[in-house]
Scaffold this motif. Sequence first.
Motif, PDB file in Angstrom:
ATOM      1  N   UNK A  62      13.695  12.601   0.976  1.00 49.63           N
ATOM      2  CA  UNK A  62      13.692  11.774   2.187  1.00 49.63           C
ATOM      3  C   UNK A  62      12.297  11.216   2.429  1.00 49.63           C
ATOM      4  N   UNK A  63      11.323  12.117   2.355  1.00 48.11           N
ATOM      5  CA  UNK A  63       9.949  11.709   2.649  1.00 48.11           C
ATOM      6  C   UNK A  63       9.477  10.619   1.705  1.00 48.11           C
ATOM      7  N   UNK A  64       9.770  10.744   0.422  1.00 50.20           N
ATOM      8  CA  UNK A  64       9.344   9.737  -0.545  1.00 50.20           C
ATOM      9  C   UNK A  64       9.995   8.386  -0.266  1.00 50.20           C
ATOM     10  N   UNK A  65      11.280   8.406   0.137  1.00 50.25           N
ATOM     11  CA  UNK A  65      11.980   7.161   0.441  1.00 50.25           C
ATOM     12  C   UNK A  65      11.397   6.496   1.684  1.00 50.25           C
ATOM     13  N   UNK A  66      11.136   7.299   2.715  1.00 51.08           N
ATOM     14  CA  UNK A  66      10.552   6.761   3.940  1.00 51.08           C
ATOM     15  C   UNK A  66       9.140   6.252   3.668  1.00 51.08           C
ATOM     16  N   UNK A  67       8.392   7.013   2.904  1.00 53.78           N
ATOM     17  CA  UNK A  67       7.015   6.639   2.578  1.00 53.78           C
ATOM     18  C   UNK A  67       6.960   5.320   1.807  1.00 53.78           C
ATOM     19  N   UNK A  68       7.869   5.144   0.866  1.00 55.74           N
ATOM     20  CA  UNK A  68       7.905   3.894   0.099  1.00 55.74           C
ATOM     21  C   UNK A  68       8.175   2.707   1.028  1.00 55.74           C
ATOM     22  N   UNK A  69       9.084   2.883   1.984  1.00 55.33           N
ATOM     23  CA  UNK A  69       9.384   1.828   2.958  1.00 55.33           C
ATOM     24  C   UNK A  69       8.153   1.526   3.801  1.00 55.33           C
ATOM     25  N   UNK A  70       7.482   2.560   4.269  1.00 54.46           N
ATOM     26  CA  UNK A  70       6.288   2.369   5.097  1.00 54.46           C
ATOM     27  C   UNK A  70       5.179   1.657   4.336  1.00 54.46           C
ATOM     28  N   UNK A  71       4.972   2.055   3.094  1.00 56.90           N
ATOM     29  CA  UNK A  71       3.926   1.434   2.279  1.00 56.90           C
ATOM     30  C   UNK A  71       4.228  -0.041   2.027  1.00 56.90           C
ATOM     31  N   UNK A  72       5.484  -0.336   1.751  1.00 53.82           N
ATOM     32  CA  UNK A  72       5.895  -1.725   1.485  1.00 53.82           C
ATOM     33  C   UNK A  72       5.630  -2.636   2.671  1.00 53.82           C
ATOM     34  N   UNK A  73       5.826  -2.116   3.870  1.00 52.70           N
ATOM     35  CA  UNK A  73       5.728  -2.958   5.059  1.00 52.70           C
ATOM     36  C   UNK A  73       4.475  -2.716   5.887  1.00 52.70           C
ATOM     37  N   UNK A  74       3.531  -1.958   5.353  1.00 52.01           N
ATOM     38  CA  UNK A  74       2.247  -1.784   6.017  1.00 52.01           C
ATOM     39  C   UNK A  74       2.311  -0.935   7.272  1.00 52.01           C
ATOM     40  N   UNK A  75       3.248   0.007   7.313  1.00 53.31           N
ATOM     41  CA  UNK A  75       3.376   0.903   8.464  1.00 53.31           C
ATOM     42  C   UNK A  75       2.473   2.116   8.239  1.00 53.31           C
ATOM     43  N   UNK A  76       1.605   2.386   9.188  1.00 56.77           N
ATOM     44  CA  UNK A  76       0.671   3.500   9.043  1.00 56.77           C
ATOM     45  C   UNK A  76       0.823   4.480  10.200  1.00 56.77           C
ATOM     46  N   UNK A  77       0.543   5.777   9.943  1.00 51.60           N
ATOM     47  CA  UNK A  77       0.226   6.342   8.621  1.00 51.60           C
ATOM     48  C   UNK A  77       1.477   6.412   7.751  1.00 51.60           C
ATOM     49  N   UNK A  78       1.316   6.133   6.481  1.00 51.76           N
ATOM     50  CA  UNK A  78       2.461   6.115   5.555  1.00 51.76           C
ATOM     51  C   UNK A  78       2.653   7.503   4.943  1.00 51.76           C
ATOM     52  N   UNK A  79       3.095   8.427   5.790  1.00 48.86           N
ATOM     53  CA  UNK A  79       3.251   9.822   5.371  1.00 48.86           C
ATOM     54  C   UNK A  79       4.714  10.246   5.302  1.00 48.86           C
ATOM     55  N   UNK A  80       5.630   9.280   5.459  1.00 51.41           N
ATOM     56  CA  UNK A  80       7.047   9.595   5.335  1.00 51.41           C
ATOM     57  C   UNK A  80       7.678  10.177   6.584  1.00 51.41           C
TER      58      UNK A  80
END
Length: 231
Positions: A62-80
């Motif tokens: 779950x965390x990796x999937x959420x983190x990938x989404x956050x990184x793609x869209x510039x959402x910080x902190x991108x910790x999932x």
Amino acid sequence: MGDIRRRGVVALGVTGLVAPLALALTAAPAQAASCTSQTGPYQKQVERFLGRPVDGKQSAADCKAVQAFQTKHGITPNIGYAGSVTWDVMDLMNKQKAVGNKPNKDGKCPVDKGRIACVNLTLQLSWIQDGAKLVHGPVPVRTGRDGFETRTGLKKIYWRDIDHVSNLYDVPMPYSQFFNGGQAFHSVGLSMWNPPGSHGCVNMTPTEAKAYWSLLKNGDDVFVYGRKPGT
């Protein structure tokens, strides 16, 4: 309006990005931070959006999937972490998708102006219509953040500059089409869902900014309405 004066007007309202965000146009993507094991308040909603098993409990996957989404869209902190900012972005995406090919279903963008570019701040969508006929879009856009809201009302494109550069921050603003002081449609190299938003301009992907450039001209109407979430 003379060229020097016109450039001055634009400089006063340069809206696309401030210096820190300017760097984001060319900087390499940030490295992913460590994943959190903490379950977020929007865990189930985020799991459902991402097609993950919906159990409301954080897992490594779950965390990796959420983190990938956050990184793609510039959402910080991108910790999932499935927090409010991440869910707000996903919820907006769901609402945008639900619009389909009828962005002016509510009839709020004028249909008696001929060709007009419409901007719905509430849904962060823009499109071009001619009367009641949809010409292009709808497409996601990124408008002004809290304190730098994209101004509402009926305007006209008054100046176009395909290679515009902000003379306050030396930030490229390709395919700029100015319609309200320093506020313009223009291309950026950021996700359209990158929070919290622009400094007033209507940011677009390079593909869509080029399309708007080819479809619009000086004197065309622009209608901006609604209210961006969080403003």
